[in-house]
Scaffold this motif. Structure first.
Motif, PDB file in Angstrom:
ATOM      1  N   LYS A  58       0.857  -1.164   0.015  1.00 10.53           N
ATOM      2  CA  LYS A  58      -0.016  -0.047   0.053  1.00 10.53           C
ATOM      3  C   LYS A  58       0.868   1.304   0.044  1.00 10.53           C
ATOM      4  O   LYS A  58       0.296   2.339  -0.682  1.00 10.53           O
ATOM      5  CB  LYS A  58      -0.984   0.196   0.993  1.00 10.53           C
ATOM      6  N   THR A  85      -3.874  -1.488 -10.765  1.00  4.44           N
ATOM      7  CA  THR A  85      -3.973  -1.815  -9.446  1.00  4.44           C
ATOM      8  C   THR A  85      -5.313  -2.828  -9.182  1.00  4.44           C
ATOM      9  O   THR A  85      -5.285  -3.872  -8.352  1.00  4.44           O
ATOM     10  CB  THR A  85      -4.293  -0.516  -8.485  1.00  4.44           C
ATOM     11  N   ARG A  86      -6.371  -2.441  -9.840  1.00  4.13           N
ATOM     12  CA  ARG A  86      -7.595  -3.108  -9.668  1.00  4.13           C
ATOM     13  C   ARG A  86      -7.275  -4.598 -10.108  1.00  4.13           C
ATOM     14  O   ARG A  86      -7.612  -5.632  -9.725  1.00  4.13           O
ATOM     15  CB  ARG A  86      -8.575  -2.635 -10.383  1.00  4.13           C
ATOM     16  N   GLU A 134      -5.032  -6.594  -7.854  1.00  2.30           N
ATOM     17  CA  GLU A 134      -5.897  -7.170  -6.619  1.00  2.30           C
ATOM     18  C   GLU A 134      -6.759  -8.400  -7.009  1.00  2.30           C
ATOM     19  O   GLU A 134      -6.686  -9.292  -6.416  1.00  2.30           O
ATOM     20  CB  GLU A 134      -6.589  -5.999  -6.047  1.00  2.30           C
ATOM     21  N   ARG A 138      -4.255 -11.142  -7.572  1.00  4.35           N
ATOM     22  CA  ARG A 138      -3.903 -11.762  -6.102  1.00  4.35           C
ATOM     23  C   ARG A 138      -4.794 -12.786  -5.553  1.00  4.35           C
ATOM     24  O   ARG A 138      -4.721 -13.760  -5.222  1.00  4.35           O
ATOM     25  CB  ARG A 138      -3.576 -10.582  -5.380  1.00  4.35           C
ATOM     26  N   GLN A 139      -6.063 -12.280  -5.661  1.00  3.34           N
ATOM     27  CA  GLN A 139      -7.054 -13.090  -5.158  1.00  3.34           C
ATOM     28  C   GLN A 139      -7.446 -14.416  -5.506  1.00  3.34           C
ATOM     29  O   GLN A 139      -7.375 -15.412  -5.037  1.00  3.34           O
ATOM     30  CB  GLN A 139      -8.403 -12.174  -4.909  1.00  3.34           C
ATOM     31  N   GLN A 169      -0.072 -14.864  -0.895  1.00  5.04           N
ATOM     32  CA  GLN A 169      -0.482 -13.397  -0.595  1.00  5.04           C
ATOM     33  C   GLN A 169       0.787 -12.644  -0.397  1.00  5.04           C
ATOM     34  O   GLN A 169       0.707 -11.370  -0.867  1.00  5.04           O
ATOM     35  CB  GLN A 169      -1.664 -13.077   0.244  1.00  5.04           C
ATOM     36  N   ASP A 198       2.439  -9.656  -2.495  1.00  8.02           N
ATOM     37  CA  ASP A 198       2.386  -8.299  -1.960  1.00  8.02           C
ATOM     38  C   ASP A 198       3.943  -7.633  -2.021  1.00  8.02           C
ATOM     39  O   ASP A 198       4.138  -6.586  -2.510  1.00  8.02           O
ATOM     40  CB  ASP A 198       1.792  -8.077  -0.803  1.00  8.02           C
TER      41      ASP A 198
END
Length: 138
Positions: free
Chosen positions: A59, A89-90, A93, A96-97, A121, A125
Motif C-alpha cells: 500500500k 491496481t484493480r 488485486e 492476487r485473489q 498473498q 504483495d
C-alpha cells in the motif's frame, strides 16, 4: 555543447539515477522460507504476523506510485498515467485473489491450504511493492 557546470550537473543526475536503480531493496525471501517453523500451527502464526507488513509495504508503494502518476499527468497535461495505474491496481488485486485462491485449492482441502494461500498473498504483495518501487526513490 555542454558547459562545465552543465556537464557536472548532467553527470550528477546520471549518477543519481544509476545509484537509485542499483540501490533498490533486495526482494524478500519467500514467506514460507522466512517462516520455517516446526509445525503448521507455528508456520501459520508466523505468516499471520508477516501478512500485515506485506500489505502495508504494498500500500505504501501504491501510494507513492499513485502520487507520481498524478504528478506526471499534471506535468504532461494528459490524464493517462494515473488512470492506467488505477486499472493496474484493480487488475493486480483481482489476480492476487484468484491466483492465491487457486494455490490454496491445489492442496485439495488439506491442512496446508490456508498456509499456502496466505504465503502466496505475502509473496505477491512483496513482489508488487518491489515492482512499484522502481518508479520512485525511497
Amino acid at each position: 555543447m555542454l558547459l562545465p557546470g552543465k556537464i557536472m550537473r548532467f553527470i550528477f543526475a546520471l549518477t543519481s539515477i544509476l545509484f537509485a536503480i542499483t540501490a533498490q531493496a533486495q526482494p524478500s525471501p519467500p514467506a514460507q522460507v522466512e517462516c520455517d517453523e516446526a509445525n503448521q500451527i507455528l508456520i501459520k502464526a508466523c505468516l499471520t504476523k508477516l501478512a500485515p507488513q506485506a500489505i502495508q509495504d504494498r500500500k505504501s508503494a501504491q501510494t507513492a506510485t499513485r502520487a507520481m502518476m498524478k504528478n506526471l499527468d499534471r506535468a504532461t497535461g494528459r490524464p493517462e498515467a494515473f488512470a492506467a495505474f488505477k486499472q493496474s491496481t484493480r487488475t493486480y488485486e483481482a489476480y492476487r485473489q484468484a491466483h492465491c485462491a487457486w494455490i490454496g485449492k491445489s492442496f485439495a482441502g488439506g491442512s496446508g491450504a490456508g498456509i499456502a494461500e496466505l504465503s502466496c498473498q505475502i509473496d505477491l504483495d512483496h513482489a508488487r511493492a518491489n515492482e512499484l518501487s522502481r518508479f520512485y526513490v525511497q
